[in-house]
Design an enzyme around this catalytic site. Structure first.
Site, PDB file in Angstrom:
ATOM      1  N   ARG A 121      61.398  46.534  24.731  1.00  0.00           N
ATOM      2  CA  ARG A 121      61.683  47.256  25.823  1.00  0.00           C
ATOM      3  C   ARG A 121      61.811  48.648  25.873  1.00  0.00           C
ATOM      4  O   ARG A 121      61.802  49.307  26.770  1.00  0.00           O
ATOM      5  CB  ARG A 121      62.985  46.452  26.422  1.00  0.00           C
ATOM      6  CG  ARG A 121      62.683  44.982  26.675  1.00  0.00           C
ATOM      7  CD  ARG A 121      63.848  44.080  27.290  1.00  0.00           C
ATOM      8  NE  ARG A 121      63.689  42.749  27.351  1.00  0.00           N
ATOM      9  CZ  ARG A 121      63.705  41.903  26.294  1.00  0.00           C
ATOM     10  NH1 ARG A 121      64.175  42.368  25.359  1.00  0.00           N
ATOM     11  NH2 ARG A 121      63.489  40.487  26.800  1.00  0.00           N
ATOM     12  N   GLU A 160      71.936  39.364  17.552  1.00  0.00           N
ATOM     13  CA  GLU A 160      72.583  38.091  18.106  1.00  0.00           C
ATOM     14  C   GLU A 160      71.662  36.827  18.098  1.00  0.00           C
ATOM     15  O   GLU A 160      72.150  35.624  18.517  1.00  0.00           O
ATOM     16  CB  GLU A 160      73.019  38.305  19.632  1.00  0.00           C
ATOM     17  CG  GLU A 160      72.006  38.824  20.516  1.00  0.00           C
ATOM     18  CD  GLU A 160      71.685  40.502  20.323  1.00  0.00           C
ATOM     19  OE1 GLU A 160      71.249  41.134  21.340  1.00  0.00           O
ATOM     20  OE2 GLU A 160      71.903  41.122  19.401  1.00  0.00           O
TER      21      GLU A 160
END
Length: 236
Positions: free
Chosen positions: A88, A125
């Site tokens: 991104r 994560e």
């Protein structure tokens, strides 16, 4: 947080090379709150709140506002190169680089670019990741580098990017993200959450500032899900 740092900048200690920008745009300020309205969250990849940047990408005026905010901040601070993180950061970095007339470089997953160096593997994560790569000639010694991504949580990906910049002799002026999840900055030891501060300190990069425009405090736009919605997120 040291008083000399602008609101929304997280660091273990202030960087001697960082020029403190004006406080025209602050984390969770009026502009950030407007942008947050266009970032719905979904249950995705087993995460209850997965924040979707596709919401603001579909709104040219909102996307332009984000570019303008980042360009304003880093025009004041002064940078030489913008490094965008796979994937991104490849969306956000180029328009900011064009606005500032600075080079844009890609930091990619291993095996995607020729003539590259790679960092060590790291944790996010979502789990473990192989190291990131950057081309050997992308950063010159002494370059002031801005690292760009869409979101920072545990800081694993950012730490990998920082190590690459240092490997080539550059200096990370700041890591910038549209979203910063503050819950991971320095959570209580008994929370069970990973600590970005501890990770950065363990790698001797605690001096590198991280700036996020929007935090989870104002990201309250829950996506309207169809009846047949399925969490089909996959590891990347």
């Amino acid at each position: 947080m040291p008083p000399e740092l602008s609101k929304g900048t997280s660091t273990a200690s202030s960087s001697a090379s960082l020029v403190i920008p004006s406080s025209k745009y602050e984390q969770d300020g009026p502009e950030a709150r407007e942008i947050a309205k266009h970032m719905p969250y979904f249950p995705f990849k087993g995460i209850p709140r997965f924040y979707d940047i596709g919401g603001f990408l579909a709104k040219p005026d909102i996307f332009q506002k984000i570019v303008d905010i980042f360009a304003h901040r880093y025009n004041e601070i002064g940078i030489d190169v913008i490094a965008g993180l796979d994937a991104r950061g490849f969306i956000l970095g180029p328009p900011i680089a064009l606005a500032l007339k600075k080079p844009f470089i890609m930091m990619r997953k291993k095996g995607k670019m020729p003539n590259s160096v790679h960092s060590e593997s790291y944790q996010t994560e979502y789990g473990g990741r192989e190291g990131m790569t950057v081309q050997r000639n992308a950063i010159s010694k002494g370059d002031r580098v801005l690292v760009i991504d869409d979101l920072v949580a545990t800081g694993g990906t950012l730490s990998s990017a920082i190590s690459l910049v240092h490997m080539l002799g550059g200096n990370v002026v700041e890591c910038a993200c549209v979203v910063e999840l503050k819950m991971f900055i320095d959570p209580p030891a008994d929370s069970g959450l990973p600590s970005r501060k501890k990770l950065f300190d363990s790698q001797n990069i605690g001096h590198v500032p991280v700036w996020g425009l929007v935090s989870e405090d104002v990201l309250t736009n829950e996506a309207e899900l169809p009846e047949n919605y399925v969490d089909d997120g996959e590891e990347h």
